[in-house]
Scaffold this motif. Structure first.
Motif, short mmCIF file in Angstrom:
data_model
loop_
_atom_site.label_atom_id
_atom_site.label_comp_id
_atom_site.label_asym_id
_atom_site.label_seq_id
_atom_site.Cartn_x
_atom_site.Cartn_y
_atom_site.Cartn_z
N ILE A 179 -2.04 -4.73 -7.27
CA ILE A 179 -1.48 -3.22 -7.66
C ILE A 179 -0.18 -3.64 -8.88
O ILE A 179 0.26 -2.92 -9.31
N LYS A 224 8.03 -2.58 -4.64
CA LYS A 224 7.30 -3.06 -3.43
C LYS A 224 7.55 -4.69 -3.74
O LYS A 224 7.38 -5.19 -2.80
N ASN A 241 7.40 1.88 -6.17
CA ASN A 241 6.58 1.79 -7.42
C ASN A 241 6.36 0.75 -7.64
O ASN A 241 7.02 -0.28 -6.67
N GLU A 274 0.80 -1.65 -0.07
CA GLU A 274 -0.04 -0.12 -0.16
C GLU A 274 1.19 1.39 -0.05
O GLU A 274 0.16 2.35 0.63
N SER A 275 2.08 0.62 -0.29
CA SER A 275 3.29 2.41 0.48
C SER A 275 3.32 3.16 -1.35
O SER A 275 3.51 2.61 -2.28
N PRO A 276 2.55 4.42 -0.81
CA PRO A 276 2.60 5.33 -2.02
C PRO A 276 3.78 6.17 -2.59
O PRO A 276 4.16 6.33 -3.38
N LYS A 277 4.79 5.80 -1.64
CA LYS A 277 6.44 6.09 -2.16
C LYS A 277 7.14 5.25 -3.40
O LYS A 277 8.14 5.70 -3.57
#
Length: 149
Positions: free
Chosen positions: A148, A22, A18, A13-16
């Motif tokens: 994702i 991930k 790609n 879920e990390s927005p930082k």
């Protein structure tokens, strides 16, 4: 396992990061947390070809960067659409050897919109190490990864 699921979810879920980053972080976390996971990686369908292409992974380098459908455990899962647990690779006639240290393998497919788009592949240097908990965790993970990719 619920703690591990939370950590995996926070990576996905990390927005930082790609998608590639991930998936690499997921491989690292599994490799660190589960002692008998000795090679952890993702393979994805290679465009419109009936073959898999190696994605992010952690472990020894592999020559198997492209795997035709039907060949080896990964290729079989691309065709069968089912999780495949191999307790002892020496007992499996269609096994593609990556390392002489590999004793067991589990491959879990990733589905998106009902299509098999890839898989997670895990090798172990231990005979018959994979538990039902491992299988459940990896099937859950592949479902999360499908959101994702």
């Amino acid at each position: 396992m619920s703690e591990l699921k939370k950590r995996l979810s926070s990576i996905l879920e990390s927005p930082k990061h790609n998608t590639e980053e991930k998936l690499e972080k997921v491989c690292h976390l599994l490799d660190q947390e589960i002692s008998y996971f000795n090679w952890t990686g993702f393979y994805f369908k290679n465009g419109d070809k009936d073959e898999l292409k190696l994605g992010p992974y952690v472990g020894a380098p592999t020559d198997h960067t492209i795997i035709p459908y039907g060949k080896g455990i990964c290729g079989q899962v691309a065709v069968s659409n089912e999780t495949f647990v191999v307790p002892d690779v020496n007992e499996e006639s269609n096994y593609l050897s990556c390392s002489i240290d590999t004793k067991a393998e589990i491959v879990v497919p990733i589905f998106k919109d009902g299509k098999n788009i890839g898989q997670i592949d895990i090798d172990s240097h231990t005979i018959d190490p994979f538990t039902n908990e491992d299988r459940e965790l990896l099937e859950w993970l592949c479902n999360e990864v499908s959101k994702i990719v």
